[in-house]
Design a protein around this motif. Sequence first.
Motif, PDB file in Angstrom:
ATOM      1  N   ILE A  39       0.842  -1.189   0.000  1.00 32.71           N
ATOM      2  CA  ILE A  39       0.000   0.000   0.000  1.00 32.71           C
ATOM      3  C   ILE A  39       0.878   1.239   0.000  1.00 32.71           C
ATOM      4  O   ILE A  39       1.792   1.370   0.819  1.00 32.71           O
ATOM      5  CB  ILE A  39      -0.932   0.004   1.224  1.00 32.71           C
ATOM      6  CG1 ILE A  39      -1.856  -1.209   1.157  1.00 32.71           C
ATOM      7  CG2 ILE A  39      -1.728   1.288   1.296  1.00 32.71           C
ATOM      8  CD1 ILE A  39      -2.645  -1.459   2.409  1.00 32.71           C
ATOM      9  N   SER A  40       0.590   2.155  -0.927  1.00 29.00           N
ATOM     10  CA  SER A  40       1.258   3.441  -0.972  1.00 29.00           C
ATOM     11  C   SER A  40       0.423   4.439  -0.184  1.00 29.00           C
ATOM     12  O   SER A  40      -0.722   4.717  -0.544  1.00 29.00           O
ATOM     13  CB  SER A  40       1.432   3.913  -2.415  1.00 29.00           C
ATOM     14  OG  SER A  40       1.874   5.245  -2.447  1.00 29.00           O
ATOM     15  N   ASP A  41       1.001   4.988   0.894  1.00 26.62           N
ATOM     16  CA  ASP A  41       0.273   5.943   1.730  1.00 26.62           C
ATOM     17  C   ASP A  41       0.041   7.250   0.985  1.00 26.62           C
ATOM     18  O   ASP A  41      -1.013   7.874   1.119  1.00 26.62           O
ATOM     19  CB  ASP A  41       1.047   6.214   3.020  1.00 26.62           C
ATOM     20  CG  ASP A  41       1.182   4.967   3.874  1.00 26.62           C
ATOM     21  OD1 ASP A  41       0.251   4.133   3.841  1.00 26.62           O
ATOM     22  OD2 ASP A  41       2.211   4.816   4.565  1.00 26.62           O
ATOM     23  N   VAL A  47      -0.608  -1.627  -4.605  1.00 24.45           N
ATOM     24  CA  VAL A  47       0.175  -1.939  -5.794  1.00 24.45           C
ATOM     25  C   VAL A  47       0.641  -3.382  -5.694  1.00 24.45           C
ATOM     26  O   VAL A  47       1.177  -3.793  -4.658  1.00 24.45           O
ATOM     27  CB  VAL A  47       1.407  -1.007  -5.893  1.00 24.45           C
ATOM     28  CG1 VAL A  47       2.187  -1.295  -7.151  1.00 24.45           C
ATOM     29  CG2 VAL A  47       0.996   0.442  -5.827  1.00 24.45           C
ATOM     30  N   ARG A  48       0.432  -4.154  -6.756  1.00 24.68           N
ATOM     31  CA  ARG A  48       0.913  -5.538  -6.788  1.00 24.68           C
ATOM     32  C   ARG A  48       2.309  -5.560  -7.390  1.00 24.68           C
ATOM     33  O   ARG A  48       2.534  -5.032  -8.478  1.00 24.68           O
ATOM     34  CB  ARG A  48      -0.016  -6.418  -7.616  1.00 24.68           C
ATOM     35  CG  ARG A  48      -1.276  -6.799  -6.886  1.00 24.68           C
ATOM     36  CD  ARG A  48      -2.116  -7.797  -7.660  1.00 24.68           C
ATOM     37  NE  ARG A  48      -1.421  -9.005  -8.046  1.00 24.68           N
ATOM     38  CZ  ARG A  48      -1.233 -10.072  -7.255  1.00 24.68           C
ATOM     39  NH1 ARG A  48      -1.675 -10.058  -6.032  1.00 24.68           N
ATOM     40  NH2 ARG A  48      -0.600 -11.141  -7.698  1.00 24.68           N
ATOM     41  N   LEU A  49       3.249  -6.180  -6.672  1.00 24.47           N
ATOM     42  CA  LEU A  49       4.626  -6.279  -7.133  1.00 24.47           C
ATOM     43  C   LEU A  49       5.141  -7.693  -6.917  1.00 24.47           C
ATOM     44  O   LEU A  49       4.649  -8.427  -6.061  1.00 24.47           O
ATOM     45  CB  LEU A  49       5.530  -5.306  -6.360  1.00 24.47           C
ATOM     46  CG  LEU A  49       5.282  -3.813  -6.561  1.00 24.47           C
ATOM     47  CD1 LEU A  49       6.067  -3.022  -5.546  1.00 24.47           C
ATOM     48  CD2 LEU A  49       5.660  -3.405  -7.968  1.00 24.47           C
ATOM     49  N   ARG A  50       6.142  -8.066  -7.693  1.00 28.05           N
ATOM     50  CA  ARG A  50       6.817  -9.360  -7.539  1.00 28.05           C
ATOM     51  C   ARG A  50       8.195  -9.057  -6.980  1.00 28.05           C
ATOM     52  O   ARG A  50       9.096  -8.630  -7.715  1.00 28.05           O
ATOM     53  CB  ARG A  50       6.896 -10.061  -8.890  1.00 28.05           C
ATOM     54  CG  ARG A  50       7.427 -11.469  -8.847  1.00 28.05           C
ATOM     55  CD  ARG A  50       7.176 -12.141 -10.187  1.00 28.05           C
ATOM     56  NE  ARG A  50       8.007 -13.288 -10.404  1.00 28.05           N
ATOM     57  CZ  ARG A  50       7.707 -14.519  -9.989  1.00 28.05           C
ATOM     58  NH1 ARG A  50       6.602 -14.728  -9.339  1.00 28.05           N
ATOM     59  NH2 ARG A  50       8.526 -15.524 -10.240  1.00 28.05           N
ATOM     60  N   LEU A  69      10.998   3.503  -1.774  1.00 30.68           N
ATOM     61  CA  LEU A  69      11.213   4.016  -3.123  1.00 30.68           C
ATOM     62  C   LEU A  69      11.947   5.354  -3.108  1.00 30.68           C
ATOM     63  O   LEU A  69      12.703   5.659  -4.034  1.00 30.68           O
ATOM     64  CB  LEU A  69       9.880   4.149  -3.857  1.00 30.68           C
ATOM     65  CG  LEU A  69       9.235   2.828  -4.270  1.00 30.68           C
ATOM     66  CD1 LEU A  69       7.860   3.079  -4.860  1.00 30.68           C
ATOM     67  CD2 LEU A  69      10.094   2.066  -5.246  1.00 30.68           C
ATOM     68  N   ALA A  70      11.744   6.159  -2.062  1.00 32.53           N
ATOM     69  CA  ALA A  70      12.430   7.443  -1.973  1.00 32.53           C
ATOM     70  C   ALA A  70      13.945   7.249  -1.881  1.00 32.53           C
ATOM     71  O   ALA A  70      14.711   8.037  -2.444  1.00 32.53           O
ATOM     72  CB  ALA A  70      11.925   8.226  -0.766  1.00 32.53           C
ATOM     73  N   ARG A  71      14.383   6.194  -1.205  1.00 34.08           N
ATOM     74  CA  ARG A  71      15.811   5.938  -1.026  1.00 34.08           C
ATOM     75  C   ARG A  71      16.396   5.004  -2.087  1.00 34.08           C
ATOM     76  O   ARG A  71      17.618   4.866  -2.162  1.00 34.08           O
ATOM     77  CB  ARG A  71      16.062   5.327   0.346  1.00 34.08           C
ATOM     78  CG  ARG A  71      15.837   6.312   1.477  1.00 34.08           C
ATOM     79  CD  ARG A  71      16.036   5.678   2.827  1.00 34.08           C
ATOM     80  NE  ARG A  71      17.355   5.083   2.991  1.00 34.08           N
ATOM     81  CZ  ARG A  71      17.734   4.416   4.077  1.00 34.08           C
ATOM     82  NH1 ARG A  71      16.898   4.287   5.084  1.00 34.08           N
ATOM     83  NH2 ARG A  71      18.935   3.903   4.163  1.00 34.08           N
ATOM     84  N   ALA A  72      15.553   4.360  -2.888  1.00 36.24           N
ATOM     85  CA  ALA A  72      16.025   3.365  -3.852  1.00 36.24           C
ATOM     86  C   ALA A  72      16.699   4.020  -5.055  1.00 36.24           C
ATOM     87  O   ALA A  72      16.314   5.105  -5.492  1.00 36.24           O
ATOM     88  CB  ALA A  72      14.857   2.501  -4.326  1.00 36.24           C
ATOM     89  N   LYS A  73      17.713   3.336  -5.588  1.00 34.74           N
ATOM     90  CA  LYS A  73      18.388   3.804  -6.792  1.00 34.74           C
ATOM     91  C   LYS A  73      17.531   3.468  -8.007  1.00 34.74           C
ATOM     92  O   LYS A  73      16.946   2.388  -8.087  1.00 34.74           O
ATOM     93  CB  LYS A  73      19.751   3.128  -6.935  1.00 34.74           C
ATOM     94  CG  LYS A  73      20.723   3.489  -5.848  1.00 34.74           C
ATOM     95  CD  LYS A  73      22.025   2.746  -6.032  1.00 34.74           C
ATOM     96  CE  LYS A  73      22.977   3.041  -4.896  1.00 34.74           C
ATOM     97  NZ  LYS A  73      24.162   2.197  -4.937  1.00 34.74           N
ATOM     98  N   ASP A  74      17.485   4.390  -8.960  1.00 32.01           N
ATOM     99  CA  ASP A  74      16.658   4.185 -10.149  1.00 32.01           C
ATOM    100  C   ASP A  74      17.144   3.000 -10.986  1.00 32.01           C
ATOM    101  O   ASP A  74      16.357   2.348 -11.670  1.00 32.01           O
ATOM    102  CB  ASP A  74      16.647   5.449 -11.017  1.00 32.01           C
ATOM    103  CG  ASP A  74      15.904   6.592 -10.341  1.00 32.01           C
ATOM    104  OD1 ASP A  74      15.281   6.350  -9.283  1.00 32.01           O
ATOM    105  OD2 ASP A  74      15.936   7.704 -10.868  1.00 32.01           O
ATOM    106  N   LYS A  83       8.116   3.978 -12.452  1.00 30.24           N
ATOM    107  CA  LYS A  83       6.936   4.796 -12.743  1.00 30.24           C
ATOM    108  C   LYS A  83       6.179   5.112 -11.450  1.00 30.24           C
ATOM    109  O   LYS A  83       5.736   6.247 -11.232  1.00 30.24           O
ATOM    110  CB  LYS A  83       6.025   4.051 -13.724  1.00 30.24           C
ATOM    111  CG  LYS A  83       4.806   4.835 -14.141  1.00 30.24           C
ATOM    112  CD  LYS A  83       3.963   4.037 -15.113  1.00 30.24           C
ATOM    113  CE  LYS A  83       2.682   4.787 -15.409  1.00 30.24           C
ATOM    114  NZ  LYS A  83       1.664   3.949 -16.022  1.00 30.24           N
ATOM    115  N   LEU A  84       6.073   4.118 -10.582  1.00 31.66           N
ATOM    116  CA  LEU A  84       5.420   4.303  -9.294  1.00 31.66           C
ATOM    117  C   LEU A  84       6.178   5.316  -8.439  1.00 31.66           C
ATOM    118  O   LEU A  84       5.576   6.179  -7.791  1.00 31.66           O
ATOM    119  CB  LEU A  84       5.324   2.959  -8.569  1.00 31.66           C
ATOM    120  CG  LEU A  84       4.610   2.932  -7.238  1.00 31.66           C
ATOM    121  CD1 LEU A  84       3.143   3.286  -7.415  1.00 31.66           C
ATOM    122  CD2 LEU A  84       4.750   1.560  -6.608  1.00 31.66           C
TER     123      LEU A  84
END
Length: 98
Positions: A39-41, A47-50, A69-74, A83-84
């Motif tokens: 769940i995205s607050d 969102v369904r992810l694998r 996602l804010a800290r993740a590398k693209d 995209k999310l």
Amino acid sequence: MSRVCELTGKGPMVGNNVSHANNKTKRRFLPNLQDVTLISDTLGRSVRLRIASSALRTVDHRGGLDAFLARAKDDDLSPRALKLKREIEKAQAGSAAA
């Protein structure tokens, strides 16, 4: 369906089975992928992810999908996850400006 985590980019690794007689045969180590709904607050939707189970623990540790996602590398993210991430950044920028 590819065996790659959508959040961390973790994929199959190769190595050897080594017998007691020290015979070596090739093998693959596959990531422990799970289909999960996160769940995205910020967006207020699920969102369904694998993703790999290790990534699920990291998402939980960092405080949710948005914080991860804010800290993740693209480079590590799949196109869907990237995209999310962009949608979340746009929504956060819109709410901060208001």
